[in-house]
Scaffold this active site. Structure first.
Site, PDB file in Angstrom:
ATOM      1  N   ASP A  29      66.964 -18.152  10.477  1.00 45.82           N
ATOM      2  CA  ASP A  29      67.320 -16.983   9.679  1.00 45.82           C
ATOM      3  C   ASP A  29      66.367 -16.907   8.492  1.00 45.82           C
ATOM      4  OD1 ASP A  29      69.571 -14.864   9.598  1.00 45.82           O
ATOM      5  OD2 ASP A  29      69.300 -15.465   7.510  1.00 45.82           O
ATOM      6  N   THR A  30      66.144 -15.706   8.003  1.00 43.67           N
ATOM      7  CA  THR A  30      65.252 -15.494   6.869  1.00 43.67           C
ATOM      8  C   THR A  30      65.943 -14.600   5.855  1.00 43.67           C
ATOM      9  OG1 THR A  30      63.307 -15.728   8.275  1.00 43.67           O
ATOM     10  CG2 THR A  30      62.980 -14.625   6.169  1.00 43.67           C
TER      11      THR A  30
END
Length: 190
Positions: free
Chosen positions: A69-70
């Site tokens: 995830d970012t």
């Protein structure tokens, strides 16, 4: 060797793993991405990557699952993906002429092992005129990206400089992830 599954629908993560010749399949994880507002950004991004990996691992126990995830952080506050045109414009106005952080969390999970880490990159944006923001919004690129820009696309023209891992800003710290996968006996095929 166990099969590698990418628990992400991100075309950028897929491209990055293909770029260095990993053999993998994709299974999207549908998880609730709501976060506790009291969490530190690094805890939040690692939590999300772990949730995604665990969701896919629950039905693929013989595999090695990679979840990622970012998030974008401005002044210590997590900035998500824009919900509409006005939100994207507001995010870009907030980022204009300022520094922000991009954190990518990665969790790699198998029946024997789990590794979870995050990578933080500082990004500096040019001062953006209202016309530049409107032109960028008209491309449609900002609407599925944290912080409302994609460094690998037209959004690269907005970025003054970065300090850290370019690939992390794209969504997957590639060198760090490759090294972590070796602990699972997963290697590129080159």
């Amino acid at each position: 060797m166990k099969p590698l599954i990418l628990a992400s629908s991100s075309p950028r993560r897929k491209e990055l793993l293909q770029q260095v010749h990993f053999d993998f399949s994709i299974q999207t994880s549908e998880v609730d991405e709501q976060l506790d507002p009291d969490w530190l950004p690094e805890d939040a991004v690692k939590h999300l990557s772990k949730k995604k990996a665990e969701a896919v691992f629950s039905t693929n126990r013989e595999a090695v699952v990679l979840g990622a995830d970012t998030i974008v952080v401005v002044d210590g506050v997590i900035v998500g993906k824009p919900s509409n045109h006005a939100a994207a414009k507001e995010m870009l106005q907030t980022l204009s002429g300022r520094n922000h952080q991009v954190l990518s969390g990665v969790t790699i999970l198998s029946s024997e092992n789990m590794i979870s880490f995050y990578n933080e990159t500082n990004v500096s944006m040019y001062e953006l005129s209202p016309k530049e923001i409107d032109r960028y919004l008209a491309t449609g690129e900002p609407f599925d990206k944290a912080g409302s820009y994609g460094i690998q696309g037209i959004g690269a023209t907005l970025v003054h400089s970065i300090q850290g891992d370019y690939y992390s800003v794209m969504g997957l710290p590639l060198a760090q992830t490759t090294r972590a996968l070796s602990a699972f006996s997963i290697y590129p095929t080159y």
